[in-house]
Design a protein around this motif. Structure first.
Motif, mmCIF file in Angstrom:
data_model
loop_
_atom_site.group_PDB
_atom_site.id
_atom_site.type_symbol
_atom_site.label_atom_id
_atom_site.label_comp_id
_atom_site.label_asym_id
_atom_site.label_seq_id
_atom_site.Cartn_x
_atom_site.Cartn_y
_atom_site.Cartn_z
ATOM 1 N N SER A 1 25.913 5.735 8.148
ATOM 2 C CA SER A 1 24.968 6.833 8.372
ATOM 3 C C SER A 1 25.477 7.916 9.324
ATOM 4 O O SER A 1 24.903 8.996 9.383
ATOM 5 N N ARG A 2 26.539 7.648 10.066
ATOM 6 C CA ARG A 2 27.016 8.653 11.018
ATOM 7 C C ARG A 2 28.291 9.321 10.508
ATOM 8 O O ARG A 2 29.100 8.710 9.823
ATOM 9 N N LEU A 3 28.437 10.580 10.860
ATOM 10 C CA LEU A 3 29.587 11.381 10.459
ATOM 11 C C LEU A 3 30.526 11.515 11.652
ATOM 12 O O LEU A 3 30.076 11.596 12.800
ATOM 13 N N ALA A 4 31.821 11.568 11.381
ATOM 14 C CA ALA A 4 32.812 11.609 12.451
ATOM 15 C C ALA A 4 33.494 12.972 12.513
ATOM 16 O O ALA A 4 33.905 13.529 11.494
ATOM 17 N N PHE A 5 33.612 13.472 13.731
ATOM 18 C CA PHE A 5 34.248 14.750 14.003
ATOM 19 C C PHE A 5 35.270 14.563 15.111
ATOM 20 O O PHE A 5 35.115 13.681 15.957
ATOM 21 N N LEU A 6 36.284 15.403 15.138
ATOM 22 C CA LEU A 6 37.251 15.397 16.219
ATOM 23 C C LEU A 6 36.878 16.539 17.160
ATOM 24 O O LEU A 6 37.018 17.716 16.813
ATOM 25 N N GLY B 1 37.334 17.877 21.077
ATOM 26 C CA GLY B 1 38.069 17.704 22.332
ATOM 27 C C GLY B 1 39.061 16.554 22.292
ATOM 28 O O GLY B 1 39.261 15.874 23.291
ATOM 29 N N GLY B 2 39.658 16.326 21.138
ATOM 30 C CA GLY B 2 40.656 15.275 21.001
ATOM 31 C C GLY B 2 40.090 13.877 20.831
ATOM 32 O O GLY B 2 40.838 12.916 20.716
ATOM 33 N N GLU B 3 38.779 13.754 20.826
ATOM 34 C CA GLU B 3 38.127 12.447 20.678
ATOM 35 C C GLU B 3 37.243 12.440 19.437
ATOM 36 O O GLU B 3 36.656 13.460 19.071
ATOM 37 N N VAL B 4 37.126 11.277 18.807
ATOM 38 C CA VAL B 4 36.223 11.133 17.669
ATOM 39 C C VAL B 4 34.795 11.097 18.210
ATOM 40 O O VAL B 4 34.494 10.346 19.133
ATOM 41 N N ARG B 5 33.947 11.925 17.631
ATOM 42 C CA ARG B 5 32.531 11.966 18.018
ATOM 43 C C ARG B 5 31.702 11.694 16.776
ATOM 44 O O ARG B 5 31.915 12.325 15.733
ATOM 45 N N LEU B 6 30.757 10.772 16.886
ATOM 46 C CA LEU B 6 29.899 10.409 15.763
ATOM 47 C C LEU B 6 28.540 11.070 15.906
ATOM 48 O O LEU B 6 27.957 11.070 16.993
ATOM 49 N N LEU B 7 28.050 11.627 14.801
ATOM 50 C CA LEU B 7 26.730 12.264 14.779
ATOM 51 C C LEU B 7 25.964 11.779 13.566
ATOM 52 O O LEU B 7 26.531 11.659 12.475
ATOM 53 N N GLY B 8 24.670 11.559 13.752
ATOM 54 C CA GLY B 8 23.805 11.262 12.624
ATOM 55 C C GLY B 8 23.528 12.540 11.854
ATOM 56 O O GLY B 8 23.606 13.641 12.408
ATOM 57 N N GLN C 1 20.829 13.790 10.960
ATOM 58 C CA GLN C 1 19.712 14.530 11.541
ATOM 59 C C GLN C 1 20.138 15.364 12.750
ATOM 60 O O GLN C 1 19.418 16.267 13.160
ATOM 61 N N GLU C 2 21.304 15.112 13.302
ATOM 62 C CA GLU C 2 21.800 15.859 14.458
ATOM 63 C C GLU C 2 22.657 17.062 14.071
ATOM 64 O O GLU C 2 22.996 17.877 14.929
ATOM 65 N N LEU C 3 23.004 17.180 12.792
ATOM 66 C CA LEU C 3 23.945 18.215 12.369
ATOM 67 C C LEU C 3 23.467 19.634 12.656
ATOM 68 O O LEU C 3 24.193 20.437 13.231
ATOM 69 N N ARG C 4 22.247 19.960 12.213
ATOM 70 C CA ARG C 4 21.752 21.344 12.381
ATOM 71 C C ARG C 4 21.771 21.759 13.852
ATOM 72 O O ARG C 4 22.198 22.868 14.180
ATOM 73 N N GLN C 5 21.318 20.872 14.731
ATOM 74 C CA GLN C 5 21.291 21.200 16.152
ATOM 75 C C GLN C 5 22.708 21.347 16.713
ATOM 76 O O GLN C 5 22.969 22.247 17.498
ATOM 77 N N ALA C 6 23.618 20.480 16.298
ATOM 78 C CA ALA C 6 25.005 20.559 16.782
ATOM 79 C C ALA C 6 25.662 21.866 16.336
ATOM 80 O O ALA C 6 26.442 22.459 17.090
ATOM 81 N N VAL C 7 25.344 22.343 15.144
ATOM 82 C CA VAL C 7 25.861 23.630 14.675
ATOM 83 C C VAL C 7 25.185 24.760 15.457
ATOM 84 O O VAL C 7 25.846 25.685 15.937
ATOM 85 N N ALA C 8 23.872 24.679 15.624
ATOM 86 C CA ALA C 8 23.127 25.746 16.323
ATOM 87 C C ALA C 8 23.583 25.895 17.769
ATOM 88 O O ALA C 8 23.703 27.019 18.261
ATOM 89 N N ASP C 9 23.863 24.783 18.442
ATOM 90 C CA ASP C 9 24.246 24.899 19.854
ATOM 91 C C ASP C 9 25.758 25.054 20.050
ATOM 92 O O ASP C 9 26.241 25.119 21.174
ATOM 93 N N GLY C 10 26.505 25.140 18.944
ATOM 94 C CA GLY C 10 27.939 25.385 19.033
ATOM 95 C C GLY C 10 28.791 24.154 19.291
ATOM 96 O O GLY C 10 30.008 24.273 19.451
ATOM 97 N N THR C 11 28.176 22.968 19.328
ATOM 98 C CA THR C 11 28.956 21.739 19.491
ATOM 99 C C THR C 11 29.899 21.572 18.313
ATOM 100 O O THR C 11 31.042 21.156 18.471
#
Length: 174
Positions: free
Chosen positions: A99-104, A106-113, A115-125
């Motif tokens: 259920s979680r998506l992985a992104f790189l 700052g050099g580290e793998v970060r997992l997001l659900g 449901q967190e995608l829209r907010q992570a895009v909106a806040d520039g994460t």
């Protein structure tokens, strides 16, 4: 038959299993013999498979199979899933949860659900350039060429397009 992962052909089929957390160097070292043993012993209807398994980016178990030698059968794929479950137990980590998506980031793998995608895009994460691990890719060549890939070049592009539309100042004047 085990072959080193980097010696599998580009057309080799792969399965990617994402860990719920980064693995330690000690955990990776401890599981390496099991990865090689699994690939060495993996068969399909009595036929030896040319296979490999590797831990990549400290967070992904990738199993590869040279289907030009022999294809995996339903039974052999079931055996690989049982192996992944054994690795989960050995390491105390989830590998089959999807259920979680992985992104790189700052050099580290970060997992997001999701449901967190829209907010992570909106806040520039997450930006269009943020590297995304598409764990649905099916060939080693794709793994080598586009894993991870900039998020905007994947199915995630729609999130950046929607955010750009929301940020368009001309929309506020209508």
């Amino acid at each position: 038959m085990f072959v080193p992962f980097d010696q599998l052909p580009d057309a080799a089929r792969i399965w990617i299993y994402q860990a719920g957390r980064p693995l330690t160097a000690a955990e990776i070292a401890a599981v390496q013999p099991a990865l090689a043993q699994f690939a060495e012993a993996w068969t399909s209807h009595g036929r030896t498979l040319q296979a490999s398994a590797a831990i990549l980016h400290r967070q992904f178990l990738v199993i590869g199979l040279n289907e030009a030698v022999a294809d995996a059968s339903g039974c052999s794929i079931d055996a690989s899933v049982r192996f992944v479950q054994q690795v989960e137990q050995q390491l105390g980590v989830e590998l089959l949860e999807k259920s979680r998506l992985a992104f790189l980031v700052g050099g580290e793998v970060r997992l997001l659900g999701r449901q967190e995608l829209r907010q992570a895009v909106a806040d520039g994460t997450l930006t269009p350039e943020t590297l995304y691990f598409d764990n649905t890719i099916a060939q080693r060549g794709q793994l080598q060429q586009a894993w991870p890939a900039p998020a905007a070049t994947t199915w995630l592009a729609k999130y950046f397009a929607a955010e750009a539309k929301n940020q368009d100042p001309s929309r506020n004047h209508r």
